[in-house]
Every structure is written in structure tokens, then in C-alpha cells.
Design a protein around this motif. Structure first.
Motif, PDB file in Angstrom:
ATOM      1  N   ALA A 194       0.831  -1.203   0.000  1.00  0.00           N
ATOM      2  CA  ALA A 194       0.000   0.000   0.000  1.00  0.00           C
ATOM      3  C   ALA A 194       0.864   1.251   0.000  1.00  0.00           C
ATOM      4  O   ALA A 194       0.420   2.313   0.419  1.00  0.00           O
ATOM      5  CB  ALA A 194      -0.914   0.000   1.231  1.00  0.00           C
ATOM      6  N   ILE A 195       2.097   1.116  -0.514  1.00  0.00           N
ATOM      7  CA  ILE A 195       3.055   2.216  -0.451  1.00  0.00           C
ATOM      8  C   ILE A 195       3.381   2.731  -1.843  1.00  0.00           C
ATOM      9  O   ILE A 195       3.365   1.975  -2.826  1.00  0.00           O
ATOM     10  CB  ILE A 195       4.343   1.768   0.288  1.00  0.00           C
ATOM     11  CG1 ILE A 195       5.222   2.973   0.658  1.00  0.00           C
ATOM     12  CG2 ILE A 195       5.114   0.736  -0.519  1.00  0.00           C
ATOM     13  CD1 ILE A 195       6.326   2.640   1.638  1.00  0.00           C
ATOM     14  N   ASN A 196       3.660   3.999  -1.928  1.00  0.00           N
ATOM     15  CA  ASN A 196       3.978   4.652  -3.195  1.00  0.00           C
ATOM     16  C   ASN A 196       5.428   4.363  -3.605  1.00  0.00           C
ATOM     17  O   ASN A 196       6.258   3.949  -2.785  1.00  0.00           O
ATOM     18  CB  ASN A 196       3.772   6.164  -3.043  1.00  0.00           C
ATOM     19  CG  ASN A 196       3.754   6.905  -4.365  1.00  0.00           C
ATOM     20  OD1 ASN A 196       3.701   6.289  -5.440  1.00  0.00           O
ATOM     21  ND2 ASN A 196       3.795   8.217  -4.310  1.00  0.00           N
ATOM     22  N   PHE A 197       5.744   4.615  -4.849  1.00  0.00           N
ATOM     23  CA  PHE A 197       7.114   4.540  -5.351  1.00  0.00           C
ATOM     24  C   PHE A 197       8.000   5.479  -4.528  1.00  0.00           C
ATOM     25  O   PHE A 197       7.620   6.614  -4.242  1.00  0.00           O
ATOM     26  CB  PHE A 197       7.130   4.956  -6.823  1.00  0.00           C
ATOM     27  CG  PHE A 197       8.486   4.881  -7.480  1.00  0.00           C
ATOM     28  CD1 PHE A 197       8.989   3.675  -7.935  1.00  0.00           C
ATOM     29  CD2 PHE A 197       9.261   6.025  -7.621  1.00  0.00           C
ATOM     30  CE1 PHE A 197      10.238   3.605  -8.534  1.00  0.00           C
ATOM     31  CE2 PHE A 197      10.508   5.973  -8.221  1.00  0.00           C
ATOM     32  CZ  PHE A 197      11.002   4.753  -8.675  1.00  0.00           C
ATOM     33  N   GLU A 198       9.154   4.993  -4.101  1.00  0.00           N
ATOM     34  CA  GLU A 198      10.074   5.722  -3.227  1.00  0.00           C
ATOM     35  C   GLU A 198       9.463   6.066  -1.870  1.00  0.00           C
ATOM     36  O   GLU A 198       9.866   7.024  -1.209  1.00  0.00           O
ATOM     37  CB  GLU A 198      10.616   6.990  -3.897  1.00  0.00           C
ATOM     38  CG  GLU A 198      11.560   6.715  -5.060  1.00  0.00           C
ATOM     39  CD  GLU A 198      12.299   7.958  -5.530  1.00  0.00           C
ATOM     40  OE1 GLU A 198      11.752   9.071  -5.368  1.00  0.00           O
ATOM     41  OE2 GLU A 198      13.416   7.808  -6.045  1.00  0.00           O
ATOM     42  N   GLY A 199       8.496   5.262  -1.445  1.00  0.00           N
ATOM     43  CA  GLY A 199       7.908   5.476  -0.129  1.00  0.00           C
ATOM     44  C   GLY A 199       8.841   5.032   0.983  1.00  0.00           C
ATOM     45  O   GLY A 199       9.824   4.316   0.768  1.00  0.00           O
ATOM     46  N   ARG A 200       8.526   5.499   2.210  1.00  0.00           N
ATOM     47  CA  ARG A 200       9.335   5.168   3.380  1.00  0.00           C
ATOM     48  C   ARG A 200       8.444   4.577   4.470  1.00  0.00           C
ATOM     49  O   ARG A 200       7.421   5.169   4.818  1.00  0.00           O
ATOM     50  CB  ARG A 200      10.030   6.416   3.949  1.00  0.00           C
ATOM     51  CG  ARG A 200      11.094   7.001   3.034  1.00  0.00           C
ATOM     52  CD  ARG A 200      10.540   8.006   2.034  1.00  0.00           C
ATOM     53  NE  ARG A 200      10.236   9.288   2.644  1.00  0.00           N
ATOM     54  CZ  ARG A 200       9.412  10.174   2.096  1.00  0.00           C
ATOM     55  NH1 ARG A 200       8.789   9.911   0.941  1.00  0.00           N
ATOM     56  NH2 ARG A 200       9.201  11.340   2.694  1.00  0.00           N
ATOM     57  N   ILE A 201       8.846   3.411   4.967  1.00  0.00           N
ATOM     58  CA  ILE A 201       8.170   2.805   6.106  1.00  0.00           C
ATOM     59  C   ILE A 201       9.046   2.998   7.336  1.00  0.00           C
ATOM     60  O   ILE A 201      10.224   2.647   7.325  1.00  0.00           O
ATOM     61  CB  ILE A 201       7.915   1.301   5.894  1.00  0.00           C
ATOM     62  CG1 ILE A 201       7.047   1.060   4.652  1.00  0.00           C
ATOM     63  CG2 ILE A 201       7.238   0.694   7.129  1.00  0.00           C
ATOM     64  CD1 ILE A 201       6.821  -0.407   4.331  1.00  0.00           C
ATOM     65  N   ILE A 202       8.477   3.566   8.392  1.00  0.00           N
ATOM     66  CA  ILE A 202       9.215   3.774   9.635  1.00  0.00           C
ATOM     67  C   ILE A 202       8.816   2.680  10.624  1.00  0.00           C
ATOM     68  O   ILE A 202       7.654   2.597  11.030  1.00  0.00           O
ATOM     69  CB  ILE A 202       8.920   5.138  10.269  1.00  0.00           C
ATOM     70  CG1 ILE A 202       8.858   6.238   9.212  1.00  0.00           C
ATOM     71  CG2 ILE A 202       9.966   5.481  11.319  1.00  0.00           C
ATOM     72  CD1 ILE A 202       8.267   7.514   9.741  1.00  0.00           C
ATOM     73  N   VAL A 203       9.762   1.870  11.028  1.00  0.00           N
ATOM     74  CA  VAL A 203       9.522   0.801  11.991  1.00  0.00           C
ATOM     75  C   VAL A 203       9.704   1.378  13.394  1.00  0.00           C
ATOM     76  O   VAL A 203      10.810   1.739  13.791  1.00  0.00           O
ATOM     77  CB  VAL A 203      10.483  -0.381  11.759  1.00  0.00           C
ATOM     78  CG1 VAL A 203      10.260  -1.457  12.819  1.00  0.00           C
ATOM     79  CG2 VAL A 203      10.294  -0.947  10.361  1.00  0.00           C
ATOM     80  N   ILE A 204       8.590   1.451  14.139  1.00  0.00           N
ATOM     81  CA  ILE A 204       8.595   2.038  15.482  1.00  0.00           C
ATOM     82  C   ILE A 204       8.594   0.946  16.551  1.00  0.00           C
ATOM     83  O   ILE A 204       9.201   1.083  17.612  1.00  0.00           O
ATOM     84  CB  ILE A 204       7.373   2.952  15.680  1.00  0.00           C
ATOM     85  CG1 ILE A 204       7.319   4.036  14.603  1.00  0.00           C
ATOM     86  CG2 ILE A 204       7.370   3.571  17.074  1.00  0.00           C
ATOM     87  CD1 ILE A 204       8.472   5.006  14.629  1.00  0.00           C
ATOM     88  N   GLY A 205       7.871  -0.143  16.294  1.00  0.00           N
ATOM     89  CA  GLY A 205       7.759  -1.211  17.287  1.00  0.00           C
ATOM     90  C   GLY A 205       6.888  -2.327  16.768  1.00  0.00           C
ATOM     91  O   GLY A 205       6.465  -2.331  15.597  1.00  0.00           O
ATOM     92  N   PHE A 206       6.579  -3.262  17.668  1.00  0.00           N
ATOM     93  CA  PHE A 206       5.874  -4.477  17.262  1.00  0.00           C
ATOM     94  C   PHE A 206       4.757  -4.800  18.258  1.00  0.00           C
ATOM     95  O   PHE A 206       4.761  -5.846  18.910  1.00  0.00           O
ATOM     96  CB  PHE A 206       6.853  -5.639  17.145  1.00  0.00           C
ATOM     97  CG  PHE A 206       8.120  -5.271  16.406  1.00  0.00           C
ATOM     98  CD1 PHE A 206       8.107  -5.073  15.043  1.00  0.00           C
ATOM     99  CD2 PHE A 206       9.312  -5.075  17.099  1.00  0.00           C
ATOM    100  CE1 PHE A 206       9.262  -4.712  14.362  1.00  0.00           C
ATOM    101  CE2 PHE A 206      10.469  -4.717  16.439  1.00  0.00           C
ATOM    102  CZ  PHE A 206      10.447  -4.537  15.050  1.00  0.00           C
TER     103      PHE A 206
END
Length: 326
Positions: free
Chosen positions: A227-239
Motif C-alpha cells: 500500500a506504499i507509493n514509489f520511493e515510499g518510506r516505512i518507519i519501523v517504530i515497534g511491534f
């Protein structure tokens, strides 16, 4: 003094409220009469013995406090008894008194109450460093926030709006989504009933989200990759889901996606200038009324375990705060 201490790790019932000695004042430190302590998921993990850092037993949980200065070390300048300050402490916050490094104490704006100050640093600091420093969120981008009614998720909604993003909030119930909407979320997704990928694609006219803020992990992370755009960024904060995702690198390659981690606490040792610069901006916004912590649960120290249970059982929204009696 009275404090909530852990003598052996395990269930939350291992947190015992008892009388113990006041901590000794150290060089470069100040002693506070703690008025309020913000509760974070890390406190639960510490009590259960599941956190990456394991303090020696017995220990006092609580890493986010606000109170009044009652003593300062001889080598400390700029602070005096009676000053109202907030501080990160790591452990030791669930007590009537605490000792913190003077360099970590920040003045509380006159218009801000102790409980609000104690609910501020971790959640807002995490989201601001994540969005501004790690993801470099830009005005006009689409920000997708998972767990948007939680302690950090709700602040990501607020800060994302202040930074000029269009914010999509996800949560597990319509009631929680209403909390995120009240903080400015533009679009809402109930991930228990909606198809997250389809809804994000529909909202963004097929492009996907530019930045995805993920304190949940598990299925939320897996769905985010689609569900992410081209050159998107996912920030991993926790689980918070309990499942640490495994990343299929081919998806990162095809879409030129960046997955970046954010462990806010490490900035105190590694890059304190990033943390303190962020806090100065956040405190300015707080004093101006542009951001306001949402606190769903208050508990006195004697029933601090109930505050931790509310967070652990996902009954809280925003922050949970324990207040101290004299």
C-alpha cells in the motif's frame, strides 16, 4: 518515599507498591518530587523481562516524569528548588522522588499541568524524530499511521498534520478511529473490517502512501508493503502486534522503498542534539497549543498496576498517566 518496585520479572502483578529509600543525589543531577509519570509499553516489557535492556533487580519502572525540583547537586547551575521540570529517566519514575541528570531536565511551560508534561516526551519525541528526521516527511505527502489511537500513533497524526501531510489513520475499532479523527486524521481505516491496501489505493488514487508509520508490525507491516507509493518510506517504530515482520527484499527493490528504524531512546547517547532540537520544537508547539496530549487513563501510585493493565490490554487511547501523592 513510596514507590512501585519490581523484585522479580513476570506478570504485571509483580509490580509492588512499597516504602523504600529515596535515591541519593549525584553530581550533575537534580532530585525531583515526582508529580506524574507517563506509562509506556517499554515499562510493561521491563516488568515482564522482555525488554532489550534489563535493569538490575529490584527496580522502579517509569521513564517519563514531571515534577518539582527539591534539590540540586553543587555542580548544577540554571536550576533551583521549586522549578517545574519534565525529564526522561529510563527507570525510577513510579516513585514520589527521583534523581535525573540536570542536562535531561526541561522546563514545563507555565500553562501546562504535570500530567500533561509527563505524557509528552516519549510519544511526541518518537513521532517527531521519526517523521522529521528519519522519514523526512514533506508537506503534501500522504502519511499512513498504524495504531493511530495509541500512545505514539496519535502523536504521529497530530505532527503529520502540522507538517502539512494528508493523514490516513488505521485502528482496530471505530471508537479508536474517532479519537484519531479528533486529532486531525483526514481518512480512517478500520483494519478489522476494511481491506487496507484497497482503501489506501482508493484514497490516494492508486499511488499509495508516501510515508507509513508502523508501531504495530505483523500483518500491518505486510499490508504496508503493498500500500506504499514509489520511493515510499516505512518507519519501523515497534511491534505491538507481537510479531516481528520479515521483509521480502524484492518488494523494496521493485518500488525503491526505504524501510527505516526508529529507536528514540538511543538518541540520548548517540545523537543528543537531534533529541534536544526536536524537544525544543515540540515544547514550542505545546506552549502555543498546537499539540495537546490525549490522556485516557489516570491512576494514583497505589493502583499503578491498573494503569499498566489498561495499556497492556489495549483499553487505553493516547497516554496513560500515574499521579503521585505527597
Amino acid at each position: 518515599m513510596k514507590a512501585a518496585r519490581v523484585h522479580e520479572t513476570g506478570g504485571l502483578d509483580k509490580l509492588i507498591v512499597e516504602t523504600c529509600e529515596s535515591p541519593a543525589l549525584l553530581p550533575g543531577h537534580i532530585k525531583l518530587r515526582v508529580r506524574a509519570c507517563g506509562i509506556n509499553f517499554a515499562d510493561i516489557l521491563l516488568i515482564k523481562g522482555l525488554y532489550q535492556e534489563k535493569p538490575p533487580l529490584p527496580f522502579i519502572p517509569g521513564g517519563e516524569i514531571a515534577g518539582e525540583v527539591i534539590a540540586v547537586a553543587d555542580d548544577v547551575t540554571g536550576l533551583k528548588p521549586g522549578d517545574r521540570v519534565m525529564s526522561m529517566i529510563g527507570t525510577g519514575g513510579l516513585a514520589q522522588e527521583a534523581v535525573v541528570p540536570a542536562a535531561m531536565a526541561l522546563p514545563i511551560p507555565p500553562s501546562v499541568d504535570f500530567d500533561v508534561a509527563a505524557a509528552f516526551s516519549v510519544a511526541y519525541g518518537t513521532s517527531h524524530v521519526a517523521l522529521a528526521h528519519r522519514a523526512k516527511l514533506k508537506a503534501g505527502e500522504v502519511l499512513l499511521v498504524h495504531g493511530a489511537a495509541g500512545g505514539v500513533g496519535l502523536t504521529a497524526v497530530e505532527i503529520g498534520k502540522l507538517m502539512g501531510a494528508t493523514v490516513i489513520a488505521t485502528a482496530s475499532s471505530d471508537e479508536k478511529l474517532a479519537v484519531a479523527q479528533a486529532k486531525g486524521a483526514d481518512h480512517l481505516i478500520n483494519y478489522e473490517t476494511d481491506d487496507l491496501r484497497a482503501r489506501v489505493k482508493d484514497i490516494t488514487k492508486g499511488r499509495g502512501a508516501d510515508v507509513i508509520y508502523d508501531p504495530v508490525g505483523g500483518k500491518a507491516f505486510d499490508d504496508s508493503l503493498r500500500a506504499i507509493n514509489f520511493e515510499g518510506r516505512i518507519i519501523v517504530i515497534g511491534f505491538a502486534s507481537g510479531t516481528i515482520p520479515q521483509i521480502p527484499a524484492n518488494l523494496l527493490l521493485v518500488k525503491n522503498i526505504s524501510v527505516v528504524g526508529l529507536y528514540w531512546g538511543s538518541y540520548a547517547k548517540k545523537r543528543p542534539e537531534v533529541l534536544m532540537g526536536s524537544m525544543q520544537q515540540l515544547l514550542a508547539w505545546l506552549a502555543e497549543g498546537k499539540i495537546t496530549p490525549h490522556i485516557s487513563h489516570h491512576e494514583p501510585l497505589d493502583t499503578a498496576v491498573r494503569a499498566l493493565q489498561a495499556l497492556d490490554e489495549r483499553r487505553s487511547t493516547g497516554k496513560v498517566v500515574v499521579t503521585m501523592e505527597d
